[in-house]
Scaffold this active site. Structure first.
Site, PDB file in Angstrom:
ATOM      1  N   HIS A 135      -8.518  -3.211  -8.890  1.00 22.59           N
ATOM      2  CA  HIS A 135      -8.023  -1.974  -8.263  1.00 22.59           C
ATOM      3  C   HIS A 135      -9.144  -1.273  -7.480  1.00 22.59           C
ATOM      4  O   HIS A 135      -9.529  -0.155  -7.807  1.00 22.59           O
ATOM      5  CB  HIS A 135      -7.456  -1.038  -9.348  1.00 22.59           C
ATOM      6  CG  HIS A 135      -6.020  -0.688  -9.160  1.00 22.59           C
ATOM      7  ND1 HIS A 135      -5.004  -1.605  -9.294  1.00 22.59           N
ATOM      8  CD2 HIS A 135      -5.421   0.485  -8.836  1.00 22.59           C
ATOM      9  CE1 HIS A 135      -3.846  -1.027  -9.082  1.00 22.59           C
ATOM     10  NE2 HIS A 135      -4.069   0.243  -8.789  1.00 22.59           N
ATOM     11  N   ASN A 141      -3.400  -0.643  -3.533  1.00 19.53           N
ATOM     12  CA  ASN A 141      -3.890  -1.880  -4.137  1.00 19.53           C
ATOM     13  C   ASN A 141      -2.811  -2.960  -4.244  1.00 19.53           C
ATOM     14  O   ASN A 141      -3.096  -4.136  -4.029  1.00 19.53           O
ATOM     15  CB  ASN A 141      -4.479  -1.591  -5.518  1.00 19.53           C
ATOM     16  CG  ASN A 141      -5.735  -0.756  -5.426  1.00 19.53           C
ATOM     17  OD1 ASN A 141      -6.789  -1.243  -5.052  1.00 19.53           O
ATOM     18  ND2 ASN A 141      -5.617   0.518  -5.761  1.00 19.53           N
ATOM     19  N   ARG A 143      -0.088  -3.345  -2.291  1.00 18.30           N
ATOM     20  CA  ARG A 143       0.173  -3.878  -0.947  1.00 18.30           C
ATOM     21  C   ARG A 143      -0.966  -4.784  -0.492  1.00 18.30           C
ATOM     22  O   ARG A 143      -0.746  -5.875   0.055  1.00 18.30           O
ATOM     23  CB  ARG A 143       0.375  -2.730   0.044  1.00 18.30           C
ATOM     24  CG  ARG A 143       1.740  -2.057  -0.086  1.00 18.30           C
ATOM     25  CD  ARG A 143       1.796  -0.724   0.642  1.00 18.30           C
ATOM     26  NE  ARG A 143       1.095   0.307  -0.124  1.00 18.30           N
ATOM     27  CZ  ARG A 143       0.859   1.541   0.314  1.00 18.30           C
ATOM     28  NH1 ARG A 143       1.250   1.893   1.519  1.00 18.30           N
ATOM     29  NH2 ARG A 143       0.233   2.407  -0.452  1.00 18.30           N
TER      30      ARG A 143
END
Length: 201
Positions: A135, A141, A143
């Site tokens: 992340h 994140n 997409r």
């Protein structure tokens, strides 16, 4: 809309017009990022290393994804520079991403793994899962992880693959199983079924 943002009246959580504008900006940003990702896919189809392409190009995808929000004044251009500088939490998940100071070491190691992995199917699963597990950004994140996944699918000659809304619950559950219970098999099986479904259409 820009004046509403400036004045502090912008409230997409409770004002429908603001919510619709936010969604329109997100759709435009997705389209712009998609154009950049297609350029990356073309490089991969030209036999360039998919991990290296993802490493060098992903920041440009991210800038395009949120470019319309910068233009509208919702976020600052500096917010798109580099990885996150603070903690981030995944909604409705028990997974807590690594501390922001670890992200600067994790991302180069992640891209090294992608560059050196010889098996395309492993790159697809690993690329998507590890990106969203780390992340690295405050927002976008998922997409970005799916864009990255499709650059990896191109490296194996697989078709562009989407996660349909009807499978979103399965997708989130499989990610949770991988992140929290360290069982990647359901996520790998889900991606395999989605790729096969894309091949049949």
């Amino acid at each position: 809309m820009i004046e509403r943002v400036r004045s502090g009246d912008w409230n997409p959580e409770s004002v429908e017009a603001d919510r619709n504008t936010r969604d329109a900006l997100a759709a435009r940003g997705y389209w712009q990022a998609f154009q950049r990702v297609k350029q990356s896919v073309e490089k991969v189809l030209g036999n360039q290393n998919a991990g290296l392409i993802a490493s060098t190009d992903h920041s440009a995808w991210y800038r395009e994804l949120f470019g319309p929000s910068v233009t509208a004044g919702l976020i600052k251009p500096a917010d798109l520079a580099g990885y996150r500088n603070g903690p981030v939490y995944v909604r409705r998940s028990m997974h807590v991403p690594p501390r922001f100071d670890a992200v600067r070491e994790l991302m180069p190691a992640f891209f090294d793994l992608l560059q050196n992995e010889p098996e395309p199917a492993v790159r697809v699963v690993m690329g998507h899962f590890m990106f969203v597990h780390i992340h690295p950004y405050v927002d976008g994140n998922g997409r970005m992880g799916r864009f990255l996944m499709n650059v990896m699918t191109a490296s194996g000659g697989y078709p562009w693959t989407v996660v349909p809304l009807a499978r979103r619950a399965d997708y989130m559950a499989a990610l949770e199983q991988a992140s929290v219970r360290h069982d990647i098999a359901p996520f790998a099986s889900l991606l395999s079924s989605l790729i096969k479904g894309s091949t049949e259409h």
